[in-house]
Design a protein around this motif. Structure first.
Motif, mmCIF file in Angstrom:
data_model
loop_
_atom_site.group_PDB
_atom_site.id
_atom_site.type_symbol
_atom_site.label_atom_id
_atom_site.label_comp_id
_atom_site.label_asym_id
_atom_site.label_seq_id
_atom_site.Cartn_x
_atom_site.Cartn_y
_atom_site.Cartn_z
ATOM 1 N N SER A 154 0.889 -0.851 0.138
ATOM 2 C CA SER A 154 0.001 -0.195 0.038
ATOM 3 C C SER A 154 0.977 1.715 -0.015
ATOM 4 O O SER A 154 2.042 1.140 0.608
ATOM 5 N N SER A 155 0.381 2.138 -0.585
ATOM 6 C CA SER A 155 0.771 3.140 -0.523
ATOM 7 C C SER A 155 0.769 4.427 0.559
ATOM 8 O O SER A 155 1.424 5.062 0.710
ATOM 9 N N ALA A 156 -0.504 3.560 2.070
ATOM 10 C CA ALA A 156 -0.129 4.245 3.282
ATOM 11 C C ALA A 156 1.079 4.219 4.068
ATOM 12 O O ALA A 156 1.637 2.690 4.359
ATOM 13 N N TYR A 157 1.169 4.992 4.418
ATOM 14 C CA TYR A 157 2.464 4.546 5.302
ATOM 15 C C TYR A 157 2.504 3.465 6.729
ATOM 16 O O TYR A 157 3.443 3.253 6.554
ATOM 17 N N LEU A 158 1.031 3.541 7.066
ATOM 18 C CA LEU A 158 1.208 2.452 7.925
ATOM 19 C C LEU A 158 0.282 1.206 7.417
ATOM 20 O O LEU A 158 0.331 0.540 8.107
ATOM 21 N N GLY A 159 0.250 1.037 5.840
ATOM 22 C CA GLY A 159 -0.206 0.188 5.837
ATOM 23 C C GLY A 159 0.810 -0.741 5.273
ATOM 24 O O GLY A 159 2.078 -0.758 5.166
ATOM 25 N N LYS A 160 -0.260 -2.111 4.764
ATOM 26 C CA LYS A 160 1.328 -3.228 4.268
ATOM 27 C C LYS A 160 2.272 -2.422 3.373
ATOM 28 O O LYS A 160 2.206 -1.999 2.000
ATOM 29 N N THR A 161 3.632 -3.854 3.801
ATOM 30 C CA THR A 161 4.625 -3.079 2.920
ATOM 31 C C THR A 161 5.357 -3.645 1.921
ATOM 32 O O THR A 161 5.427 -2.750 0.449
ATOM 33 N N GLU A 162 3.823 -5.094 1.653
ATOM 34 C CA GLU A 162 4.169 -5.483 0.412
ATOM 35 C C GLU A 162 3.401 -6.400 0.342
ATOM 36 O O GLU A 162 3.089 -6.457 1.506
ATOM 37 N N ASP A 163 2.895 -7.423 -0.974
ATOM 38 C CA ASP A 163 2.031 -8.162 -0.926
ATOM 39 C C ASP A 163 1.924 -9.815 0.131
ATOM 40 O O ASP A 163 2.974 -10.070 -0.215
ATOM 41 N N ALA A 164 1.321 -9.966 0.054
ATOM 42 C CA ALA A 164 1.190 -11.053 1.672
ATOM 43 C C ALA A 164 -0.126 -11.868 1.952
ATOM 44 O O ALA A 164 -0.765 -11.072 1.579
ATOM 45 N N ILE A 165 -0.266 -12.576 2.873
ATOM 46 C CA ILE A 165 -1.400 -13.261 3.587
ATOM 47 C C ILE A 165 -1.518 -12.463 4.678
ATOM 48 O O ILE A 165 -0.921 -12.562 5.381
ATOM 49 N N ASP A 166 -2.763 -12.499 5.244
ATOM 50 C CA ASP A 166 -3.331 -11.733 6.326
ATOM 51 C C ASP A 166 -3.706 -13.452 7.104
ATOM 52 O O ASP A 166 -4.631 -13.566 6.808
ATOM 53 N N PHE A 167 -2.677 -13.694 8.465
ATOM 54 C CA PHE A 167 -3.206 -14.745 8.207
ATOM 55 C C PHE A 167 -4.254 -14.477 10.352
ATOM 56 O O PHE A 167 -3.710 -14.219 10.942
ATOM 57 N N ASP A 168 -5.215 -14.937 9.850
ATOM 58 C CA ASP A 168 -6.540 -14.534 11.283
ATOM 59 C C ASP A 168 -6.903 -16.301 12.451
ATOM 60 O O ASP A 168 -6.983 -16.883 11.802
ATOM 61 N N MET A 169 -6.190 -15.498 13.473
ATOM 62 C CA MET A 169 -6.242 -17.259 14.569
ATOM 63 C C MET A 169 -6.876 -17.135 15.255
ATOM 64 O O MET A 169 -6.362 -15.565 16.641
ATOM 65 N N THR A 170 -7.846 -17.692 16.404
ATOM 66 C CA THR A 170 -8.616 -17.272 16.974
ATOM 67 C C THR A 170 -8.842 -18.057 18.458
ATOM 68 O O THR A 170 -8.913 -19.206 17.293
ATOM 69 N N TYR A 171 -8.211 -17.880 19.225
ATOM 70 C CA TYR A 171 -8.537 -20.017 20.240
ATOM 71 C C TYR A 171 -8.938 -18.842 21.337
ATOM 72 O O TYR A 171 -8.372 -17.794 21.706
#
Ligand SMILES: Cc1cc2nc3c(=O)[nH]c(=O)nc-3n(C[C@H](O)[C@H](O)[C@H](O)COP(=O)(O)OP(=O)(O)OC[C@H]3O[C@@H](n4cnc5c(N)ncnc54)[C@H](O)[C@@H]3O)c2cc1C
Ligand SMILES: *[C@@H]1O[C@H](CO)[C@@H](O)[C@H](O)[C@H]1NC(C)=O
Ligand SMILES: *[C@@H]1O[C@H](CO)[C@@H](O)[C@H](O)[C@H]1NC(C)=O
Ligand SMILES: *[C@@H]1O[C@H](CO)[C@@H](O)[C@H](O)[C@H]1NC(C)=O
Ligand SMILES: *[C@@H]1O[C@H](CO)[C@@H](O)[C@H](O)[C@H]1NC(C)=O
Ligand SMILES: *[C@@H]1O[C@H](CO)[C@@H](O)[C@H](O)[C@H]1NC(C)=O
Ligand SMILES: *[C@@H]1O[C@H](CO)[C@@H](O)[C@H](O)[C@H]1NC(C)=O
Length: 594
Positions: free
Chosen positions: A441-458
């Motif tokens: 993303s161009s957002a300064y606090l956005g993702k810095t590269e293409d990625a996979i977000d992992f969501d773990m709930t436990y």
């Protein structure tokens, strides 16, 4: 996200009855509680999140809460607080973020709620843009856009988020196509109210458009720049999608994950690591004249019977207390099977699921959340995580791992599962690891590269000093993702340790801090928590007895775990640099329990 414990065959029946009752009582639900409670006249207030619990289990205080109805009122409220040099924060109707982002510093701060700031202001059908006030929910945006045959193509999956809040934390859906799945990638204009000098009346509106570099700071801001008043989003013509879930074994998941996101526009993957299965969401645009009126009302986001939630929670409490890993795994298999049979809440026509593919308009397929609906029913049904009843209570670890290394990360997790095959059943009881595609993303606090977000709930115990089953495996995965593979945290989820030195992974963090200094030089919108996250203050972790159990710290001594319950601070099994709470002397411990 529904947790279904349920031992043995009982789970299946239990879950079926949840479904049946949910359909019967589906229209009746108790709306989520207001996260802000004040003693009188909107003063002397406390604020929490929608789970009723921040990571450190504290509650935050504020001297008063203000409810602007218009941008003009918002400006005068920010001005009044700025003149007083009061700390302040924007707050939302539901407060869905887990960390303490919403807390103003100290106890005499001011909360500015966007509850009444939720008008859809303008829809420009020609230009395909929509301007909304920042308290508008995702649900409003999606349904209003659809009335004009427009669509916000990629969004989070839950209706209850506000535009201001989801921009605040960089929230996203799943896509590698175009500019990717984050909502902030669709922002073409934004008006934000910031403090100002006395000569400007202590507050002013900054009107940012795509050509302003500052938009890269304001579109993912952690709420520290000011209060966003309005947002203009770029939309697309409304379209239809065709969705099919395909479940396969996970032996080639590392390779599949790399290509799958490029193949399908709305691809995501739900991973059941202990069952060694991965469910691929094959989801693409189809011509609008394709027949089908499908809907996706994700079952865990529907009104759920609180009595059933209590049974499910009690089952998992018992499984944890008796270290019943088998029970958890059987429950997970039953839940996964039952959800699959119910097609996760997909229907081909709004009523019945008759088979894949499910084809429908994007606005009916992207997000859901009928448990938000208000109709007081004495807590017969609620959202599953409602803290007023005995329901689900969990930790949520969410970070993105760059595509360049994600295969190695997946394979490391698989190695851990080989060592402890039953360890991740507890995640499967929370519907698996959700893997979603996000783009640089161009957002300064956005993702810095293409990625996979992992969501773990436990599972999270009500007792902060209670270790969980396979505690060490969960901690190793968390530390491996973050520190071995450089994962970036979701700003609106996670436990404290996940933010350790996270800001150093953002090459444009300095630009963000420059904008913050310009917009709010006195740091009135900053708090100890945001200063720590942004690397301006030490102390993101809280070191005390048992701190690693809650993710408040990474253990370095046994007392950070639960030595009296047999959990000691040790190195990870695959990632040796990890420090995790490991159970020892299993035999003698079990005997002591019996
Ligand atoms: C059931 C559920 C499902 C979720 N699904 C997803 C998902 O699919 N994808 C995803 O990425 N995330 C998801 N999340 C996480 C969610 O996106 C974030 O927690 C989001 O920030 C919450 O938005 P909110 O409106 O509740 O904001 P809050 O949590 O209330 O606020 C978040 C931050 O934004 C700031 N803020 C809020 N409004 C403004 C404003 N007007 N101006 C300036 N700052 C503001 C607040 O001060 C705070 O710092 C989910 C959360 C839940 C509970
Ligand atoms: C509450 O506010 C009203 C009007 O602003 C005022 O008349 C009343 O005295 C206040 N009550 C308290 C307890 O502060
Ligand atoms: C604020 O509320 C708390 C309880 O919520 C109460 O104990 C306290 O006295 C109140 N303070 C004031 C100044 O009203
Ligand atoms: C500013 O201070 C004045 C006087 O103490 C008070 O009445 C007012 O509520 C304060 N404003 C805000 C927004 O805190
Ligand atoms: C805000 O900026 C946009 C783009 O520069 C402009 O079109 C719009 O008129 C501005 N709005 C106001 C109220 O100044
Ligand atoms: C997984 O599926 C592939 C085919 O898709 C097959 O070749 C392989 O043997 C399977 N692995 C296991 C462990 O079942
Ligand atoms: C849909 O529209 C396209 C172009 O307008 C047309 O070629 C096609 O036959 C239509 N398909 C159906 C199923 O009606």
């Amino acid at each position: 996200m529904t947790m279904l414990g349920g031992s043995k065959g009982m789970s299946q029946n239990l879950f079926k009855s949840i479904l049946v009752f949910t359909f019967l009582y589906g229209v009746l639900s108790n709306p989520p509680e207001d996260p802000i409670q004040c003693s009188s006249n909107s003063t002397n207030c406390t604020i929490t999140n929608s789970y009723g619990m921040f990571p450190d289990r504290s509650t935050c205080q504020a001297a008063q809460v203000l409810f602007p109805n218009t941008e003009e009122e918002l400006v005068s409220m920010v001005a009044s607080a700025a003149r007083n040099k009061s700390k302040m924060k924007a707050a939302t109707r539901f407060s869905h973020s887990i960390p303490k982002l919403v807390c103003p510093e100290g106890e005499d701060g001011v909360l500015i709620s966007t509850k009444n700031l939720k008008t859809i202001l303008r829809i420009d059908v020609e230009a395909r843009t929509m301007t909304v006030e920042s308290g508008a929910t995702l649900r409003q945006v999606i349904s209003e856009a659809a009335r004009f045959e427009l669509a916000l193509p990629y969004t989070p999956y839950w209706w209850g988020l506000t535009i201001g809040g989801l921009l605040g934390t960089g929230a996203h859906g799943s896509s590698l196509w175009g500019k990717g799945s984050a909502v902030h990638e669709r922002v073409v204009g934004l008006r934000i109210v910031t403090p100002a000098g006395s000569e400007e009346g202590y507050a002013k509106v900054r009107n940012l458009s795509e050509s302003d570099e500052d938009l890269n700071a304001a579109k993912v801001s952690l709420g520290v720049l000011g209060v966003i008043s309005q947002v203009t989003l770029k939309l697309e013509p409304l379209f239809k999608r065709s969705l099919t879930y395909v479940t396969k074994n996970d032996s080639d998941l590392g390779d599949q994950a790399l290509t799958f996101g490029h193949q399908h526009e709305f691809a995501d993957i739900t991973w059941f690591p202990s069952q060694r299965k991965a469910m691929y969401r094959i989801d693409d645009r189809v011509p609008t004249n394709t027949s089908g009126d499908g809907r996706y009302e994700f079952i865990p986001f529907r009104p759920t019977l609180s009595a059933e939630l209590a049974v499910v929670r009690t089952t998992e409490d018992i499984q944890e207390a008796t270290k019943d890993a088998n029970g958890k795994c059987l429950g997970a298999i039953a839940l996964t099977g039952t959800l699959a049979a119910a097609a996760y809440g997909l229907t081909n026509n709004g009523i019945l699921f008759t088979g894949y593919p499910v084809i429908g308009f994007s606005n009916h397929m992207q997000s859901s959340g009928t448990c938000l609906d208000s109709s007081k029913d004495a807590f017969i049904t609620v959202c599953p995580w409602d803290s007023r009843i005995k329901g689900t209570f969990f930790h949520q670890t969410a970070f993105s791992v760059g595509l360049s290394v994600v295969k190695n990360f997946i394979e490391d997790v698989q190695k851990l599962v080989d060592l402890e095959p039953k360890s991740l059943c507890a995640i499967e009881l929370n519907n698996g690891i959700l893997m979603r595609y996000v783009k640089a993303s161009s957002a300064y606090l956005g993702k810095t590269e293409d990625a996979i977000d992992f969501d773990m709930t436990y599972y999270r115990s009500k007792d902060p000093l209670d270790p969980r089953l396979f505690e060490d495996i969960y901690e190793e995965i968390e530390q491996m993702g973050l520190f071995k593979y450089g994962g970036l945290p979701h700003w609106g989820k996670n436990r404290n340790l996940v933010f350790v030195e996270a800001i150093n992974k953002y090459p444009h963090a300095d630009k963000f801090l420059r904008v913050k200094q310009e917009y709010d030089p006195q740091g009135l919108f900053s708090s100890e928590w945001t200063d720590q996250v942004l690397g301006l203050k030490q102390g993101i972790t809280i070191v005390k007895d048992g701190c690693a159990l809650e993710g408040l710290c990474i253990c370095s001594e046994d007392r950070h775990c639960a030595p009296s319950k047999g959990y000691f601070c040790r190195a990870g099994r695959i990632y040796k640099e990890a420090r995790v709470c490991t159970r020892r002397e299993e035999e003698s411990y079990l005997r002591a329990e019996l």
